[in-house]
Write a protein that holds these residues in place. Structure first.
Motif, PDB file in Angstrom:
ATOM      1  N   GLY A  80     -22.460 -11.966   0.900  1.00 29.41           N
ATOM      2  CA  GLY A  80     -23.588 -12.270   0.195  1.00 29.41           C
ATOM      3  C   GLY A  80     -24.853 -11.247   0.583  1.00 29.41           C
ATOM      4  O   GLY A  80     -24.373 -10.231   1.502  1.00 29.41           O
ATOM      5  N   THR A  81     -26.033 -11.097  -0.081  1.00 32.77           N
ATOM      6  CA  THR A  81     -27.049 -10.352   0.077  1.00 32.77           C
ATOM      7  C   THR A  81     -27.999 -10.969   1.096  1.00 32.77           C
ATOM      8  O   THR A  81     -28.975 -10.062   1.662  1.00 32.77           O
ATOM      9  N   TYR A  82     -27.855 -12.244   1.429  1.00 34.74           N
ATOM     10  CA  TYR A  82     -28.752 -12.628   2.355  1.00 34.74           C
ATOM     11  C   TYR A  82     -28.400 -14.067   2.781  1.00 34.74           C
ATOM     12  O   TYR A  82     -27.546 -15.003   2.108  1.00 34.74           O
ATOM     13  N   GLY A  83     -28.602 -14.435   4.144  1.00 36.68           N
ATOM     14  CA  GLY A  83     -28.000 -15.872   4.670  1.00 36.68           C
ATOM     15  C   GLY A  83     -26.877 -15.721   4.915  1.00 36.68           C
ATOM     16  O   GLY A  83     -26.232 -14.812   5.485  1.00 36.68           O
ATOM     17  N   ASN A  84     -26.131 -17.128   4.738  1.00 37.57           N
ATOM     18  CA  ASN A  84     -24.950 -16.997   5.119  1.00 37.57           C
ATOM     19  C   ASN A  84     -24.296 -16.705   6.511  1.00 37.57           C
ATOM     20  O   ASN A  84     -23.310 -16.410   7.033  1.00 37.57           O
ATOM     21  N   TYR A  85     -25.336 -16.872   7.432  1.00 38.03           N
ATOM     22  CA  TYR A  85     -24.969 -16.346   9.164  1.00 38.03           C
ATOM     23  C   TYR A  85     -24.106 -17.491   9.639  1.00 38.03           C
ATOM     24  O   TYR A  85     -23.582 -17.076  10.384  1.00 38.03           O
ATOM     25  N   GLU A  86     -23.866 -18.650   9.240  1.00 41.33           N
ATOM     26  CA  GLU A  86     -22.708 -19.409   9.743  1.00 41.33           C
ATOM     27  C   GLU A  86     -21.367 -18.810   9.628  1.00 41.33           C
ATOM     28  O   GLU A  86     -20.504 -19.171  10.366  1.00 41.33           O
ATOM     29  N   ALA A  87     -21.094 -17.760   8.743  1.00 42.56           N
ATOM     30  CA  ALA A  87     -19.840 -17.081   8.531  1.00 42.56           C
ATOM     31  C   ALA A  87     -19.662 -16.381   9.730  1.00 42.56           C
ATOM     32  O   ALA A  87     -18.579 -15.731  10.038  1.00 42.56           O
ATOM     33  N   CYS A  88     -20.854 -15.727  10.431  1.00 45.37           N
ATOM     34  CA  CYS A  88     -20.768 -14.823  11.393  1.00 45.37           C
ATOM     35  C   CYS A  88     -21.804 -15.098  12.412  1.00 45.37           C
ATOM     36  O   CYS A  88     -22.668 -14.500  12.349  1.00 45.37           O
TER      37      CYS A  88
END
Length: 104
Positions: A80-88
């Motif tokens: 995505g373009t923002y957030g989703n930090y739990e994936a990395c």
């Protein structure tokens, strides 16, 4: 005189055979070696991942540079373009000198 020619010819032939055997052994060793890509995680395409991550940024060049640094260290970029930090998680933990999030 004839004996010296025979000796020289036999030395030459034995040298050729030795070099041929050595070349064959070297080829077998390199062909049995494990390719580098089979051990350890493969490096991801940071340029493409960061381009898609930063496509909506107001400062895309700065975003891509920061993202590229983070991707090189962590070998991942959140989707995505923002957030989703739990994936990395590694990407999310990197900070600047002022303790602000480094990665966009």
């Amino acid at each position: 005189m004839a004996i010296s020619k025979v000796v020289i010819a036999s030395i030459f032939l034995s040298l050729m055979v030795f070099l041929q055997v050595q070349a064959i052994q070297t080829n077998q060793v390199t062909s049995n070696a494990i390719p580098e890509t089979t051990y350890g995680p493969e490096k991801m395409d940071c340029g493409g991942a960061c381009a898609s991550r930063c496509k909506l940024s107001s400062r895309p060049n700065l975003c891509k540079r920061a993202c590229g640094t983070c991707c090189a260290r962590c070998n991942c970029v959140p989707p995505g373009t923002y957030g989703n930090y739990e994936a990395c998680p590694c990407y999310a933990k990197l900070t600047t000198r002022e303790n602000k999030p480094k990665c966009p």
